[in-house]
Design a protein around this motif. Structure first.
Motif, PDB file in Angstrom:
ATOM      1  N   ALA B 175      18.120 -18.680 -27.045  1.00  0.00           N
ATOM      2  CA  ALA B 175      17.646 -17.373 -26.566  1.00  0.00           C
ATOM      3  C   ALA B 175      18.817 -16.432 -26.313  1.00  0.00           C
ATOM      4  N   MET B 176      19.890 -16.992 -25.743  1.00  0.00           N
ATOM      5  CA  MET B 176      21.077 -16.171 -25.462  1.00  0.00           C
ATOM      6  C   MET B 176      21.714 -15.682 -26.771  1.00  0.00           C
ATOM      7  N   SER B 177      21.715 -16.578 -27.758  1.00  0.00           N
ATOM      8  CA  SER B 177      22.320 -16.200 -29.037  1.00  0.00           C
ATOM      9  C   SER B 177      21.510 -15.083 -29.707  1.00  0.00           C
ATOM     10  N   LEU B 178      20.247 -14.965 -29.298  1.00  0.00           N
ATOM     11  CA  LEU B 178      19.423 -13.864 -29.825  1.00  0.00           C
ATOM     12  C   LEU B 178      19.504 -12.642 -28.902  1.00  0.00           C
ATOM     13  N   ARG B 179      20.481 -12.678 -28.021  1.00  0.00           N
ATOM     14  CA  ARG B 179      20.803 -11.563 -27.110  1.00  0.00           C
ATOM     15  C   ARG B 179      19.717 -11.293 -26.056  1.00  0.00           C
ATOM     16  N   ALA B 180      19.006 -12.307 -25.711  1.00  0.00           N
ATOM     17  CA  ALA B 180      18.023 -12.129 -24.632  1.00  0.00           C
ATOM     18  C   ALA B 180      18.766 -12.099 -23.302  1.00  0.00           C
ATOM     19  N   ARG B 181      18.349 -11.210 -22.417  1.00  0.00           N
ATOM     20  CA  ARG B 181      18.992 -11.123 -21.101  1.00  0.00           C
ATOM     21  C   ARG B 181      18.478 -12.267 -20.218  1.00  0.00           C
ATOM     22  N   PRO B 182      19.241 -12.628 -19.127  1.00  0.00           N
ATOM     23  CA  PRO B 182      18.850 -13.778 -18.293  1.00  0.00           C
ATOM     24  C   PRO B 182      17.407 -13.702 -17.776  1.00  0.00           C
ATOM     25  N   TRP B 183      17.017 -12.498 -17.317  1.00  0.00           N
ATOM     26  CA  TRP B 183      15.669 -12.357 -16.753  1.00  0.00           C
ATOM     27  C   TRP B 183      14.605 -12.648 -17.828  1.00  0.00           C
ATOM     28  N   ARG B 184      14.896 -12.164 -19.054  1.00  0.00           N
ATOM     29  CA  ARG B 184      13.949 -12.369 -20.166  1.00  0.00           C
ATOM     30  C   ARG B 184      13.908 -13.862 -20.551  1.00  0.00           C
ATOM     31  N   ILE B 185      15.076 -14.515 -20.501  1.00  0.00           N
ATOM     32  CA  ILE B 185      15.119 -15.959 -20.816  1.00  0.00           C
ATOM     33  C   ILE B 185      14.288 -16.727 -19.790  1.00  0.00           C
ATOM     34  N   PHE B 186      14.450 -16.309 -18.534  1.00  0.00           N
ATOM     35  CA  PHE B 186      13.697 -16.986 -17.476  1.00  0.00           C
ATOM     36  C   PHE B 186      12.187 -16.786 -17.685  1.00  0.00           C
ATOM     37  N   ARG B 187      11.820 -15.532 -17.943  1.00  0.00           N
ATOM     38  CA  ARG B 187      10.408 -15.171 -18.041  1.00  0.00           C
ATOM     39  C   ARG B 187       9.743 -15.755 -19.294  1.00  0.00           C
ATOM     40  N   LYS B 188      10.477 -15.710 -20.422  1.00  0.00           N
ATOM     41  CA  LYS B 188       9.861 -16.087 -21.692  1.00  0.00           C
ATOM     42  C   LYS B 188      10.091 -17.548 -22.079  1.00  0.00           C
ATOM     43  N   VAL B 189      11.173 -18.152 -21.553  1.00  0.00           N
ATOM     44  CA  VAL B 189      11.491 -19.526 -21.973  1.00  0.00           C
ATOM     45  C   VAL B 189      11.322 -20.526 -20.815  1.00  0.00           C
ATOM     46  N   LEU B 190      12.162 -20.296 -19.783  1.00  0.00           N
ATOM     47  CA  LEU B 190      12.208 -21.292 -18.699  1.00  0.00           C
ATOM     48  C   LEU B 190      10.891 -21.417 -17.942  1.00  0.00           C
ATOM     49  N   LEU B 191      10.400 -20.282 -17.456  1.00  0.00           N
ATOM     50  CA  LEU B 191       9.213 -20.335 -16.593  1.00  0.00           C
ATOM     51  C   LEU B 191       7.997 -20.963 -17.295  1.00  0.00           C
ATOM     52  N   PRO B 192       7.662 -20.522 -18.508  1.00  0.00           N
ATOM     53  CA  PRO B 192       6.490 -21.154 -19.158  1.00  0.00           C
ATOM     54  C   PRO B 192       6.673 -22.656 -19.358  1.00  0.00           C
ATOM     55  N   LEU B 193       7.893 -23.069 -19.709  1.00  0.00           N
ATOM     56  CA  LEU B 193       8.107 -24.487 -19.988  1.00  0.00           C
ATOM     57  C   LEU B 193       8.168 -25.343 -18.720  1.00  0.00           C
ATOM     58  N   THR B 194       8.520 -24.718 -17.597  1.00  0.00           N
ATOM     59  CA  THR B 194       8.622 -25.502 -16.352  1.00  0.00           C
ATOM     60  C   THR B 194       7.409 -25.280 -15.442  1.00  0.00           C
ATOM     61  N   LEU B 195       6.456 -24.501 -15.923  1.00  0.00           N
ATOM     62  CA  LEU B 195       5.291 -24.192 -15.100  1.00  0.00           C
ATOM     63  C   LEU B 195       4.556 -25.443 -14.590  1.00  0.00           C
ATOM     64  N   PRO B 196       4.407 -26.490 -15.414  1.00  0.00           N
ATOM     65  CA  PRO B 196       3.743 -27.692 -14.879  1.00  0.00           C
ATOM     66  C   PRO B 196       4.453 -28.240 -13.631  1.00  0.00           C
ATOM     67  N   GLY B 197       5.781 -28.220 -13.631  1.00  0.00           N
ATOM     68  CA  GLY B 197       6.545 -28.700 -12.467  1.00  0.00           C
ATOM     69  C   GLY B 197       6.349 -27.801 -11.263  1.00  0.00           C
ATOM     70  N   VAL B 198       6.353 -26.496 -11.523  1.00  0.00           N
ATOM     71  CA  VAL B 198       6.152 -25.532 -10.429  1.00  0.00           C
ATOM     72  C   VAL B 198       4.768 -25.741  -9.806  1.00  0.00           C
ATOM     73  N   ILE B 199       3.779 -25.914 -10.678  1.00  0.00           N
ATOM     74  CA  ILE B 199       2.399 -26.082 -10.157  1.00  0.00           C
ATOM     75  C   ILE B 199       2.278 -27.400  -9.389  1.00  0.00           C
ATOM     76  N   SER B 200       2.868 -28.477  -9.932  1.00  0.00           N
ATOM     77  CA  SER B 200       2.819 -29.769  -9.215  1.00  0.00           C
ATOM     78  C   SER B 200       3.458 -29.625  -7.839  1.00  0.00           C
ATOM     79  N   GLY B 201       4.626 -29.000  -7.788  1.00  0.00           N
ATOM     80  CA  GLY B 201       5.332 -28.796  -6.518  1.00  0.00           C
ATOM     81  C   GLY B 201       4.502 -27.957  -5.566  1.00  0.00           C
ATOM     82  N   ALA B 202       3.864 -26.897  -6.136  1.00  0.00           N
ATOM     83  CA  ALA B 202       3.054 -26.002  -5.296  1.00  0.00           C
ATOM     84  C   ALA B 202       1.881 -26.769  -4.678  1.00  0.00           C
ATOM     85  N   ILE B 203       1.269 -27.649  -5.481  1.00  0.00           N
ATOM     86  CA  ILE B 203       0.120 -28.417  -4.966  1.00  0.00           C
ATOM     87  C   ILE B 203       0.575 -29.326  -3.820  1.00  0.00           C
TER      88      ILE B 203
END
Lengths: 354, 278
Positions: B175-203
């Motif tokens: 994502a960085m090599s495609l010049r995505a900014r950190p916030w965009r990487i977080f929003r488009k890559v990290l958050l969707p892929l780690t959402l199951p962990g976030v939801i498990s933790g939230a529960i």
């Protein structure tokens, strides 16, 4: 490790736990001829009761063990099917509620000859006239204050607790005790009594409006008072005796008087070795152990033959006879019967206080 | 075969223990539906007819929700830092888990010393002239939330960390090599892929916060009762087991109403991620 192995391991651990629970439960039950296993409030009281138990064992050769517990009711109720304690120390409300639910042994006057030295008003009985336990000692409900934040003269009257100048600077005991002690005392101060608590409600609401929190334990309150997080609180006299005294914290009995809080030893039904338990109760009602307990903790003997030394009277602030004249002793059976109803009332009243 | 039979015999204590546990649980739950010998919902009706109890329920869910949200905000960066640290990761994880070695009561007492009127923070604020009088940091909902976040945050960190650890760092690098900014990487890559962990933790955090007892008792004020402390009072002070069971059922059902949609979301996200992978 596959699922089947994990299941087997879990079941094996559960089996081991079940065996352990069963073995420890059976090991602790006193049983007939097993002597005394008594529960007492932790800290100071537990320590001195262990010393009393040692002198009792030396004299009678009956083994006696004192274990610290937080409260008598949960233990006696939960152990009903498989008792681990045969004797417990509790206040009159606990004792009456347990006896009413058939969880305590009751006695005839012949079985407790030491009662002749106890004022009649302190002898707690069941509805059919049986004696519930052995009255031992009492403390009283007064006001504790932080000496940096308040002066003794600020709390000469209980009414001062409702003074708006203390807003956010006072504390209140748990609802169960504010409904049981504060409400009954404040009712008495305003013309009511344990049957008619309505006159006490305005003062309790006034105190609640000034209270920053509800304290859940003595340790918590001791910390709040000594650190100056709270200026004053309705509190217990035995906290201010000798080594237990809190630095920078004073205690007083307001001019209107206070509430007498007596304690007794009770015998758990089915707890085993009733004869030893009775011998222990009679011993605890004698002067020697009560003197020992007073010296160590400040709990005042209910045995009227106990003579306080000059030093003890000085620490108490007045002769016991004078103190007793200033203390209100409600009918604890009425207070106990109405406890739950009044806790519900206090919860609702105090939730409206802004 | 012979050994197998003996093994089954060895399970008898466990079965008795489980039977005792479930019998007690069933009896307790059943007691909530019986009032003076009549089966019905009278106890539940009495609960909802008391305005102060409804307030306590709403407060409990609100505080648990806010605690969960704050735990996500604090826990995510910490989990990310640990997951992306090459050396000393074990030590950082130990640091997160270390508070569990101390009793929750002791940890909460620590907060009392820090947040009190004469505590560390108020002492500093007054010394620095930033506050003329103590700021109320304790004996209110704020104090409870601070205490709960501290106690429960490690659960969130570990849940998020476990998903972050499985995530290939090459994805972020791509994502960085495609010049995505950190916030965009977080929003488009990290958050969707780690959402199951976030939801498990939230529960986990939400459920534990709804049943909290010690923290609200010590850091809450006169008007900050939570349902866990209320159940504690009914159970251990008033010994009204049916009423405590009623409150426990109400608390469980309320929590399920929040948790079920989260679980549904977790499953949906998981399915979506598997489809993307394929």
């Amino acid at each position: 490790m596959n699922r089947r192995s994990i299941r087997s391991l879990a079941m094996a651990l559960l089996s081991a736990a079940a065996c352990l629970v069963a073995s420890t439960s059976w090991a602790q039950a006193p049983g007939p001829g097993g002597g005394i296993t008594m529960g007492a409030y932790g800290g100071g009281p537990g320590d001195v009761w262990r010393r009393v138990a040692k002198t009792f064992t030396d004299e009678t050769k009956i083994p006696a063990r004192v274990v610290d517990w937080v409260d008598i009711q949960p233990v006696i109720r939960s152990q009903a099917a498989n008792p681990q304690y045969n004797v417990g120390l509790g206040n009159y409300i606990d004792a009456y509620r347990l006896a009413k639910d058939g969880l305590l042994e009751t006695f005839t006057p012949d079985e407790l000859p030491g009662l002749k030295n106890v004022p009649k008003a302190q002898i707690l009985k069941t509805a059919d006239g049986r004696i519930i336990g052995a009255p031992i000692y009492f403390q009283y409900y007064g006001i504790a204050y932080n000496k940096d934040l308040a002066k003794a003269s600020d709390f000469e009257s209980w009414e001062a607790l409702a003074d708006p100048k203390w807003r956010g600077k006072l504390a209140l005991t748990r609802f169960i005790w504010s409904a049981t002690y504060d409400l009954v005392l404040y009712a008495k101060l305003h013309g009511g009594d344990e049957n008619n608590i309505a006159p006490g409600i305005p003062l309790l609401k006034g105190l609640a409006a000034n209270a920053v929190t509800v304290y859940s334990s003595m340790a918590q309150m001791n910390g709040l008072l000594s650190r100056g997080e709270v200026a004053a609180v309705p509190y217990y006299s035995a906290r201010f005796w000798g080594d237990a005294a809190l630095p920078g914290v004073g205690f007083l009995l307001p001019k209107e008087g206070g509430l007498m809080l007596p304690y007794m030893l009770v015998v758990a039904k089915g707890g085993g070795d009733r004869a030893a338990a009775l011998a222990w109760l009679n011993y605890a009602m004698t002067a020697e152990p009560q003197q020992m307990i007073l010296n160590a903790t400040g709990y005042i003997p209910l045995n009227q033959t106990v003579k306080l030394t000059d030093e003890q009277t000085r620490r108490l602030g007045m002769p016991v006879a004078d103190l007793l004249k200033r203390l209100y002793q409600p009918d604890w059976t009425v207070v106990a019967d109405k406890q739950e109803e009044r806790v519900n009332l206090v919860e609702q009243l105090l939730s409206q206080v802004k | 075969m012979q050994l197998g039979r003996w093994l089954y015999l060895g399970l008898i204590p466990a079965i008795l223990l489980l039977a005792g546990f479930f019998y007690a649980l069933f009896t307790l739950v059943a007691s909530a539906f019986v009032t003076d010998g009549v089966v019905g919902f009278a106890r539940f009706a009495s609960f909802f007819l008391r305005a102060d109890y409804v307030d306590v329920l709403v407060r409990t869910l609100w505080i648990a929700g806010l605690t969960t949200a704050i735990a996500v905000v604090i826990g995510y960066p910490v989990a990310y830092l640990i997951a992306r640290t090459r050396t000393g990761r074990t030590w950082l994880l130990m640091l997160v888990i270390a508070p569990w070695l101390t009793s929750v009561v002791v940890r909460t007492y620590g907060w009392m010393v820090i947040l009190g009127n004469r505590g560390l923070i108020n002492g500093f604020l007054q010394w620095a002239g930033l506050a003329g009088r103590p700021v109320p940091l304790m004996y209110n909902s704020f104090g409870i939330i601070v205490g709960l976040v501290h106690v429960l945050c490690p659960f969130m960190i570990i849940a998020i960390f476990s998903t972050l650890q499985q995530l290939d760092p090459a994805l972020e690098e791509a994502a960085m090599s495609l010049r995505a900014r950190p916030w965009r990487i977080f929003r488009k890559v990290l958050l969707p892929l780690t959402l199951p962990g976030v939801i498990s933790g939230a529960i986990i955090v939400f459920l534990m916060a709804t049943g909290a007892i010690v923290t609200p008792l010590l850091l809450g004020g006169l008007r900050d009762r939570m349902l866990g402390t209320q159940i504690f009072q009914e159970m251990f002070e008033l010994f009204d087991f049916p009423k405590a069971a009623t409150m426990a059922i109400i608390l469980t059902v309320s929590a399920i109403c929040v948790v079920l949609p989260l679980q549904w979301l977790e499953r949906r996200v998981g399915r979506h991620l598997r489809t993307v992978e394929e």
